[in-house]
Design a protein around this motif. Structure first.
Motif, PDB file in Angstrom:
ATOM      1  N   HIS B 170       0.327  -0.666   0.228  1.00  0.00           N
ATOM      2  CA  HIS B 170      -0.206   0.370  -0.058  1.00  0.00           C
ATOM      3  C   HIS B 170       0.952   1.339  -0.039  1.00  0.00           C
ATOM      4  O   HIS B 170       0.353   2.367  -0.747  1.00  0.00           O
ATOM      5  N   LYS B 171       2.224   1.572   0.327  1.00  0.00           N
ATOM      6  CA  LYS B 171       2.730   2.049   0.741  1.00  0.00           C
ATOM      7  C   LYS B 171       4.295   2.247  -0.032  1.00  0.00           C
ATOM      8  O   LYS B 171       4.885   0.993   0.751  1.00  0.00           O
ATOM      9  N   THR B 172       5.084   2.860  -0.273  1.00  0.00           N
ATOM     10  CA  THR B 172       6.275   2.595  -1.122  1.00  0.00           C
ATOM     11  C   THR B 172       7.249   3.448   0.294  1.00  0.00           C
ATOM     12  O   THR B 172       7.000   4.482   0.154  1.00  0.00           O
ATOM     13  N   ILE B 174       9.913   5.544  -0.249  1.00  0.00           N
ATOM     14  CA  ILE B 174      10.392   6.759  -0.540  1.00  0.00           C
ATOM     15  C   ILE B 174       8.976   7.960  -1.362  1.00  0.00           C
ATOM     16  O   ILE B 174       9.242   8.654  -1.578  1.00  0.00           O
ATOM     17  N   GLY B 175       8.198   6.768  -1.327  1.00  0.00           N
ATOM     18  CA  GLY B 175       6.747   7.320  -2.237  1.00  0.00           C
ATOM     19  C   GLY B 175       6.881   7.913  -3.411  1.00  0.00           C
ATOM     20  O   GLY B 175       5.184   8.346  -3.290  1.00  0.00           O
ATOM     21  N   LEU B 176       7.652   7.485  -3.847  1.00  0.00           N
ATOM     22  CA  LEU B 176       7.269   7.746  -5.226  1.00  0.00           C
ATOM     23  C   LEU B 176       6.456   6.714  -6.551  1.00  0.00           C
ATOM     24  O   LEU B 176       6.051   5.694  -6.151  1.00  0.00           O
TER      25      LEU B 176
END
Lengths: 150, 176
Positions: B170-172, B174-176
């Motif tokens: 659901h999330k990475t 670094i959030g890219l």
């Protein structure tokens, strides 16, 4: 006196950079002059750069044979005060390994010895006499492999 | 020059010491070469005739060992060269029927076929049994590394699995 501690070694093909350090003074022969006619292998201790031995071979597929044209340990590994024992043996065994990998039970390695050294090669490496050449094949080849590899 | 080197070395070292350190390059005349080739061919023929079945088998097993070693140490992946491919080679070298070999290592023939055809991931104990069966000529870790190499390739290249697993992340970082 040679060390009793066993060290894992690596044998690789010598690269152009290596020929800069393969001096005749330390490695007995002019290795550059054999670069085109033989495949030159270098032996070093794992994770170290210093070359302890060098060997030039020719693979002859038509005869299922690998010929050792020349071989030299570095100068500090010659004689009774050598640092490491069995450097030349490891290189000879590496030539055997190439022959076995390529030719299996028909594998053979050979060399043309200096007359004075014949009996020593035969004693030390189980080599068989074929007149002008010495060779390893079949049982003798397996005997040497068993002595050197785990 | 070569003779000079030999003479110089002989002064410092015994011939035994030199044989443990050097193979001098020797140049033969064409006539000597011809003679040497004839001598070697005759001597090799004799050596081959003397070779017994045990020697032949041991050398063939060493050949397989080195081929496996070269493959697991190389960075290249070859889809043909999986655990089953080398296991099949091993059984062929021994000239055993699959049923007999399966009995040798206490597995059933169906499982052996599955392993050869890679329809089943080999359990760890198979690598150990193969090591023991080969009299330690081919170590268990070689067989194990063949399995690992195949798994490594699969995990690196399996896009289907990536697509399937994407929905669970659901999330990475670094959030890219």
């Amino acid at each position: 006196m040679a060390t009793r501690r066993q060290r894992p070694v690596i044998v690789n093909i010598a690269e152009d950079e290596d020929f800069k350090v393969l001096s005749e003074k330390r490695y007995s022969f002019n290795w550059k002059s054999f670069k085109k006619t033989t495949t030159v292998y270098k032996l070093r201790i794992e994770k170290e750069n210093d070359i302890l031995g060098v060997m030039g071979i020719v693979d002859i597929p038509a005869e299922k044979r690998v010929e050792i044209k020349l071989l030299a340990t570095s100068i500090e590994n010659i004689g009774s005060n050598k640092v490491y024992d069995r450097v030349a043996g490891c290189l000879i065994v590496y030539a055997c390994r190439i022959a076995i990998t390529n030719y299996g039970m028909d594998a053979c390695i050979s060399l043309v010895p200096k007359t004075q050294l014949i009996k020593h090669y035969m004693q030390k490496y189980h080599m068989l006499n074929a007149g002008r050449q010495l060779f390893l094949e079949g049982h003798a080849l397996f005997l040497l492999m068993r002595e050197y590899i785990e | 020059m070569k003779h000079t080197l030999m003479k110089a070395n002989t002064k410092k070292h015994t011939s035994g010491e030199l044989a443990e350190a050097l193979v001098y390059p020797v140049t033969l005349t064409p006539a000597q070469k011809k003679e040497a080739a004839g001598q070697l061919a005759a001597a090799r023929k004799k050596a081959q005739e003397k070779m017994n079945d045990k020697d032949k088998l041991a050398l063939q097993l060493l050949q397989l060992k080195f081929q496996v070693q070269d493959y697991i140490e190389s960075k290249k992946y070859d889809i043909e060269k999986h655990f089953g491919y080398f296991l099949k080679q091993y059984i062929e070298i021994l000239e055993l029927k699959r049923k007999a070999f399966a009995e040798d290592i206490s597995i059933d023939e169906t499982m052996l076929s599955q392993l050869i055809n890679m329809h089943r991931t080999p359990p760890d104990y198979i690598s150990i049994r193969l090591e023991l069966h080969s009299n330690n000529i081919i170590p268990a870790d070689y067989w194990f590394k063949l399995i690992e190499k195949q798994k490594e390739h699969k995990i690196k290249t399996d896009q289907t699995l990536r697509d399937k697993e994407k929905k669970f992340v659901h999330k990475t970082a670094i959030g890219l």
